[in-house]
Design an enzyme around this catalytic site. Structure first.
Site, mmCIF file in Angstrom:
data_model
loop_
_atom_site.group_PDB
_atom_site.id
_atom_site.type_symbol
_atom_site.label_atom_id
_atom_site.label_comp_id
_atom_site.label_asym_id
_atom_site.label_seq_id
_atom_site.Cartn_x
_atom_site.Cartn_y
_atom_site.Cartn_z
ATOM 1 C CG HIS A 295 40.638 39.645 32.126
ATOM 2 N ND1 HIS A 295 39.498 39.200 32.725
ATOM 3 C CD2 HIS A 295 40.416 40.961 31.902
ATOM 4 C CE1 HIS A 295 38.632 40.187 32.868
ATOM 5 N NE2 HIS A 295 39.159 41.278 32.372
ATOM 6 C CG HIS B 289 37.536 34.822 40.123
ATOM 7 N ND1 HIS B 289 37.343 36.019 40.758
ATOM 8 C CD2 HIS B 289 37.073 34.981 38.865
ATOM 9 C CE1 HIS B 289 36.777 36.871 39.923
ATOM 10 N NE2 HIS B 289 36.610 36.272 38.761
ATOM 11 C CG ASP C 236 37.216 32.566 31.289
ATOM 12 O OD1 ASP C 236 37.659 33.316 32.170
ATOM 13 O OD2 ASP C 236 36.613 32.973 30.281
HETATM 14 C C1 SDX Z 1 38.305 36.079 34.460
HETATM 15 O O1 SDX Z 1 38.489 39.614 37.847
HETATM 16 C C2 SDX Z 1 37.485 39.100 37.282
HETATM 17 O O2 SDX Z 1 36.357 39.267 37.708
HETATM 18 C C3 SDX Z 1 37.784 38.276 36.056
HETATM 19 C C4 SDX Z 1 36.592 37.592 35.409
HETATM 20 C C5 SDX Z 1 35.616 38.597 34.895
HETATM 21 O O3 SDX Z 1 34.442 38.235 34.769
HETATM 22 O O4 SDX Z 1 36.052 39.696 34.493
HETATM 23 O O5 SDX Z 1 35.949 36.756 36.342
HETATM 24 C C6 SDX Z 1 37.022 36.756 34.214
HETATM 25 O O6 SDX Z 1 39.338 36.629 34.159
HETATM 26 C C7 SDX Z 1 38.284 34.725 35.145
HETATM 27 C C8 SDX Z 1 39.716 34.207 35.432
HETATM 28 C C9 SDX Z 1 40.204 33.564 34.126
HETATM 29 N N1 SDX Z 1 41.645 33.190 34.263
HETATM 30 C C10 SDX Z 1 42.008 31.919 34.411
HETATM 31 O O7 SDX Z 1 41.235 30.968 34.513
HETATM 32 C C11 SDX Z 1 43.532 31.744 34.407
HETATM 33 C C12 SDX Z 1 43.912 30.763 35.506
HETATM 34 N N2 SDX Z 1 43.642 31.411 36.784
HETATM 35 C C13 SDX Z 1 44.686 32.135 37.402
HETATM 36 O O8 SDX Z 1 45.792 32.532 36.710
HETATM 37 C C14 SDX Z 1 44.315 32.907 38.640
HETATM 38 O O9 SDX Z 1 43.495 32.123 39.389
HETATM 39 C C15 SDX Z 1 43.702 34.276 38.456
HETATM 40 C C16 SDX Z 1 44.509 35.120 37.546
HETATM 41 C C17 SDX Z 1 42.329 34.127 37.920
HETATM 42 C C18 SDX Z 1 43.627 34.915 39.839
HETATM 43 O O10 SDX Z 1 44.932 35.122 40.228
HETATM 44 P P1 SDX Z 1 45.258 35.740 41.659
HETATM 45 O O11 SDX Z 1 44.048 36.143 42.407
HETATM 46 O O12 SDX Z 1 46.323 36.778 41.446
HETATM 47 O O13 SDX Z 1 45.777 34.506 42.444
HETATM 48 P P2 SDX Z 1 47.265 34.190 42.619
HETATM 49 O O14 SDX Z 1 47.949 34.242 41.281
HETATM 50 O O15 SDX Z 1 47.790 35.050 43.714
HETATM 51 O O16 SDX Z 1 47.213 32.665 43.097
HETATM 52 C C19 SDX Z 1 47.077 32.345 44.456
HETATM 53 C C20 SDX Z 1 47.681 30.939 44.549
HETATM 54 C C21 SDX Z 1 49.070 30.841 43.920
HETATM 55 O O17 SDX Z 1 49.698 29.740 44.537
HETATM 56 P P3 SDX Z 1 50.892 30.046 45.603
HETATM 57 O O18 SDX Z 1 51.875 30.972 44.880
HETATM 58 O O19 SDX Z 1 50.198 30.748 46.758
HETATM 59 O O20 SDX Z 1 51.455 28.712 45.956
HETATM 60 O O21 SDX Z 1 46.864 30.028 43.778
HETATM 61 C C22 SDX Z 1 47.651 29.511 42.708
HETATM 62 C C23 SDX Z 1 48.823 30.447 42.491
HETATM 63 O O22 SDX Z 1 49.916 29.746 41.925
HETATM 64 N N3 SDX Z 1 46.767 29.519 41.549
HETATM 65 C C24 SDX Z 1 46.674 28.517 40.692
HETATM 66 C C25 SDX Z 1 45.695 28.907 39.778
HETATM 67 N N4 SDX Z 1 45.247 30.125 40.087
HETATM 68 C C26 SDX Z 1 45.923 30.507 41.194
HETATM 69 N N5 SDX Z 1 47.329 27.336 40.616
HETATM 70 C C27 SDX Z 1 46.981 26.539 39.597
HETATM 71 N N6 SDX Z 1 46.022 26.842 38.670
HETATM 72 C C28 SDX Z 1 45.381 28.008 38.740
HETATM 73 N N7 SDX Z 1 44.460 28.299 37.830
#
Ligand code: SDX
Length: 428
Positions: free
Chosen positions: A268, A307, A363
């Site tokens: 996050h 996201h 981010d």
């Molecule tokens: C913020 O919610 C908000 O609004 C948050 C925010 C705010 O303003 O408050 O916008 C701020 O938190 C932005 C996000 C910052 N976090 C990151 O950048 C960390 C990296 N991102 C992820 O961990 C992920 O994308 C999340 C946590 C942001 C979202 O996760 P989800 O929606 O639960 O997605 P998921 O884990 O179900 O992923 C779906 C697929 C998966 O692949 P499969 O299992 O289907 O094969 O996408 C892949 C994930 O492995 N995936 C990624 C990825 N993010 C998701 N693969 C590689 N790199 C990534 N960053």
């Protein structure tokens, strides 16, 4: 003639149920009537991590994840970033309308009159270890504020509620700056309320008795816009924590400490810190393809990408990318930007990311700017918290004033052991 209802047939019993549709949703509680036997508990909806569950009705922030749209109280984030200020946006989020000149003047003065913290709180911050993560200090200090302002529990009183809002928005930058100065072992600069919100924060961070010290207006403006971009984002993890903890009717300081704790997580608000560590680890654009391969193998995630809501480019990331150039004009470019731009380019052309609709989020670029401005990496989530405080407060107020809201208490699907009798230890 179409009806605003959902007809559900339970094939276990052949019974059908008509459930009203409101705002393109159904009330989960309406599923409880679906039973096989009369004394069944009734049907639940199961939604781990709330992928498809609305926890509240809100009028604060609108996001269209498919189109990459973000609006605060109906105003596009691009216009607010371009034309507004953080204090004005905080007012908008909290009260629903842009303030007129008189309201804005009063609002700004009130906040800037609450920038000092209690000396005992200053001593508490001073007593953290030198290597304490500033986010840990901020969380501890904000929670401690509930002990300095016990009247905050009576937030149904409009005057008491209003004063806590001014205190939190006024004191958070001071706590953050004092946490930073503890980290670098320097004496604290007390707030200067004659400066703007971001300018005062930069002053408290940087002033070292230089004769000709002045806050750089370009950096102050860039930080103010970054606070705007981070101000609210509907029901993200930390805001959900604010609402959930706040629903027990605890004071706002304790609720904000819980929200800040959620924000501290690397998935996050801790992501921009993780992005910087990732870019530093990659080190050179020629290492990008190998790194991406490791991401695709699932070894780790591409921090700053993806996201829960945006399945398009995060509009905030676009704006931040533009701010980077203004900042680099002053600070000199951050070599990591070249790696970030190339990493984004390669990722956006790669099927793995395209298929999963993974784009840069807020981010991805923010940390590069913060680093160029001289912030240590562990201050990044603290900067996020300062901006998001106005959103947490706006959402908290909307929750406590919502007649439909009660203490948050989800159900569960119990799949554990059936009833069994205790077995004395000598018989196990
Ligand atoms: C913020 O919610 C908000 O609004 C948050 C925010 C705010 O303003 O408050 O916008 C701020 O938190 C932005 C996000 C910052 N976090 C990151 O950048 C960390 C990296 N991102 C992820 O961990 C992920 O994308 C999340 C946590 C942001 C979202 O996760 P989800 O929606 O639960 O997605 P998921 O884990 O179900 O992923 C779906 C697929 C998966 O692949 P499969 O299992 O289907 O094969 O996408 C892949 C994930 O492995 N995936 C990624 C990825 N993010 C998701 N693969 C590689 N790199 C990534 N960053």
């Amino acid at each position: 003639m179409s009806k605003n209802t959902l007809t559900i047939t339970d094939n276990r019993t052949g019974k059908t149920y008509e459930i009203p549709i409101e705002n393109d949703s159904i009330r989960a509680i309406d599923l409880r009537q679906i039973k096989v036997n009369p004394d069944d508990f009734g049907m639940l909806s199961y939604d781990p991590a709330y992928l498809n569950t609305a926890s509240c009705k809100s009028r604060i922030t609108y996001i269209d994840g498919a189109k990459g749209i973000l609006r605060y109280r109906g105003y596009p984030i691009e216009q607010l970033a371009e034309q507004s200020t953080y204090k004005e946006v905080a007012y908008l989020l909290l009260y629903g309308e842009l303030p007129n000149a008189e309201q804005l003047e009063f609002w700004q003065n009130r906040i800037m009159r609450h920038t000092y913290i209690h000396e005992d709180l200053r001593h508490m911050i001073q007593n953290f270890r030198y290597d304490a993560h500033p986010m840990g200090i901020l969380i501890g200090a904000v929670a401690a504020m509930s002990t300095f302002h016990p009247e905050a529990k009576n937030f149904d009183d409009p005057e008491i509620r209003q004063k806590q809002i001014w205190r939190i928005l006024g004191k958070l930058p001071t706590i953050a700056a004092f946490a930073y100065r503890t980290r670098i072992g320097r004496p604290y600069n007390y707030p200067d309320s004659s400066l703007g919100y971001a300018a005062n924060f930069l002053y408290m961070l940087d002033y070292m008795n230089q004769r000709d010290y002045e806050v750089n207006p370009v950096l102050a403006k860039a930080l103010d816009v970054l606070f705007i971009l981070h101000a609210d984002h509907e029901q993200n993890c930390s805001t959900s924590a604010m609402r959930s903890v706040g629903s027990s009717r605890v004071d706002p300081y304790s609720a904000i400490a819980a929200a800040a704790s959620a924000l501290y997580g690397p998935l996050h608000g801790g992501a921009n810190e993780a992005v910087l560590r990732m870019l530093t680890e990659i080190g050179n654009v020629k290492n990008i393809p190998g790194y991406i391969e490791r991401v695709k193998k699932g070894e780790f995630r591409l921090m700053g990408f993806g996201h829960r809501v945006y399945k398009n480019y995060d509009p905030r990331a676009k704006i931040i990318k533009k701010i980077a150039h203004d900042v680099f004009e002053v600070t000199g470019s951050n070599p990591l930007i070249d790696i970030a731009v190339e990493l984004e380019k390669i990722a956006l052309e790669d099927e793995y990311f395209i298929k999963r609709k993974l784009y840069p989020n807020v981010d991805f670029y923010s940390g590069i700017i913060y680093q160029a401005m001289g912030f240590p990496v562990d201050m990044f989530p603290v900067l996020f918290a300062i901006g998001r405080a106005s959103g947490w407060l706006a959402q908290w107020i909307e929750m406590i004033d919502d007649p439909e809201q009660r203490i948050a208490r989800p159900r569960q699907l119990y799949l554990g052991e059936p009833m069994r009798d205790y077995v004395p230890v000598d018989q196990r």
